[in-house]
Design an enzyme around this catalytic site. Structure first.
Site, PDB file in Angstrom:
ATOM      1  N   ASP A   1      -0.099   5.098   0.935  1.00 37.16           N
ATOM      2  CA  ASP A   1      -0.303   6.063   2.014  1.00 37.16           C
ATOM      3  C   ASP A   1      -0.118   5.420   3.383  1.00 37.16           C
ATOM      4  OD1 ASP A   1      -0.854   7.978   0.127  1.00 37.16           O
ATOM      5  OD2 ASP A   1      -3.027   7.720   0.242  1.00 37.16           O
TER       6      ASP A   1
ATOM      7  N   ASP B   1       0.867  -1.153   0.000  1.00 36.42           N
ATOM      8  CA  ASP B   1       0.000   0.000   0.000  1.00 36.42           C
ATOM      9  C   ASP B   1       0.923   1.228   0.000  1.00 36.42           C
ATOM     10  OD1 ASP B   1      -2.290   1.680   0.432  1.00 36.42           O
ATOM     11  OD2 ASP B   1      -1.714   1.781   2.531  1.00 36.42           O
TER      12      ASP B   1
END
Length: 407
Positions: free
Chosen positions: A189, A187
């Site tokens: 963020d 991922d």
């Protein structure tokens, strides 16, 4: 006189120095013994060398020769005649635990050891895998009853201990598959980078607080991600597209991110990102880190201005898992050999799909389903979970001529 086939256990201890093993094995050679088992470890310059042999001549004579030989190199030695050759023998550990802390205190590790003992789990071997940025210990264990529920029992028990003593404890099967991972997806963020890009963009529009509130609710799993995405992007309407370059320039990688990607690519991993963020930002990360693949959402831009809408397929919770499957299939990597790392509820399906799902400083909803949860703010801790040691990372960097003080 002992029986000619009497097994003998020889344990040599003392300061590590060249020649100890050669002196010992020269004695064993003269006595014509069969080597049954050997194990050696060096801890802070102190050597422990154990050799189990099947004596073919008189064991007392062998003991005398070994004691005399070890005296010449100033080493201590214990000789046990009639040692049970099956005592402590094992076909192999059932699980490997990676214990991480800053620091790992004796008190904390004692609690781990006690919990394992209560579960009738034997500690077979321990080695240090890292001393920076956290202390990491790799602990090989064997469960008394290895069945379909062993993994869950062990994870549940150690999860309780880890919270209580402030350690991260990863639990994996000690088998070939642990060392056969070939693709990793991150991922973006709050995982590969620090902070949330949508909030950085919203700050440009004066709507950071409103967007952060929605983001946090979505990451906790309280809101549907797709709905929350449209709601947050709407706040960006009217911003000039140039803010994307400004935000991209302000992004800070999570500590250890470059080391992690660099090391995994050396090992032949396919490395990439699947993000609920935006391709206009993600594409810059792909170039910067030399990533192999990426999937993200597309912001609509008209006449150089953000419209407040996204276009194309949405990379939401389900979309992340779909993207992982697509990339794994494209590179010909079985899902069992894939690793996924994330922090929010929208990463649940992706981590569940991968052979190993790692929750990184994650929300409770993700920690509950992940194979392991990490709470330290350094991404290179992921390497230790995968069995890579800090010494191996640094040795590879030195071999490539990298300046470790500047990394």
């Amino acid at each position: 006189m002992a029986n000619p086939s009497t097994p003998v256990l020889i344990t040599v201890t003392g300061p590590d120095k060249p020649g100890v093993s050669s002196v010992l094995f020269a004695v064993l050679t003269r006595h014509g013994v069969e080597i049954v088992d050997v194990e050696q470890v060096v801890i802070r310059g102190q050597l422990v060398l154990g050799v189990l042999v099947g004596a073919v001549e008189d064991a007392e004579g062998l003991q005398e020769s070994v004691e005399q030989a070890m005296a010449t190199v100033s080493m201590r030695v214990e000789v046990e005649i009639g040692a049970d050759p099956q005592s402590g023998a094992r076909l192999g550990s059932s699980h490997v635990l990676v214990v991480l802390g800053r620091p790992v205190t004796a008190r904390a590790f004692t609690e781990v050891a006690r919990r394992l003992a209560a579960l009738e789990v034997n500690i077979d071997a321990i080695r240090r895998v890292a001393d920076y940025p956290v202390t990491g210990l790799e602990v090989h264990v064997s469960v008394a009853k290895d069945d379909a529920d062993s993994d869950a029992r062990l994870r549940e028990a150690l999860a309780e201990v880890s919270v209580r003593v402030g350690l991260d404890i990863a639990v994996e099967r000690d088998q070939l598959a642990r060392r056969a991972k070939r693709l990793i997806v991150f991922d973006v963020d709050s995982t590969l980078i620090q902070g949330e890009v949508i909030e950085m963009l919203a700050a440009k529009a004066g709507a950071e607080d409103q967007v952060r509130e929605v983001t946090e609710a979505a990451m906790r799993g309280e809101l549907d991600f797709s709905e929350s995405l449209h709601h947050r992007v709407a706040h960006l309407k009217g911003l000039p597209a140039s803010v994307l370059d400004e935000v991209a320039a302000d992004i800070e990688l999570t500590p250890g991110a470059r080391t992690t990607i660099r090391t995994l690519k050396r090992l032949g991993f396919r490395c990439g990102v699947v993000s609920g963020g935006f391709s206009a930002i993600i594409d810059r990360l792909v170039d910067d880190l030399d990533l192999d693949f990426a999937a993200a959402n597309e912001l609509e831009i008209e006449d150089g201005v953000l419209t407040g809408r996204v276009i194309g397929d949405i990379i939401d919770r389900e979309g992340k898992a779909v993207a992982l499957r697509r990339f794994a299939d494209g590179f010909g990597v079985p899902l069992a050999q894939c690793v996924a790392v994330g922090d929010g509820a929208n990463d649940i399906d992706m981590l569940s799909t991968a052979g190993l799902g790692i929750a990184f400083n994650a929300k409770p909803a993700l920690r509950e389903i992940a194979d392991t949860a990490l709470s330290h703010p350094y991404l290179d801790v992921v390497l230790f979970v995968l069995g890579v040691t800090r010494a191996e990372v640094e040795a590879a960097d030195l071999a490539d001529g990298l300046d470790l003080e500047r990394l």
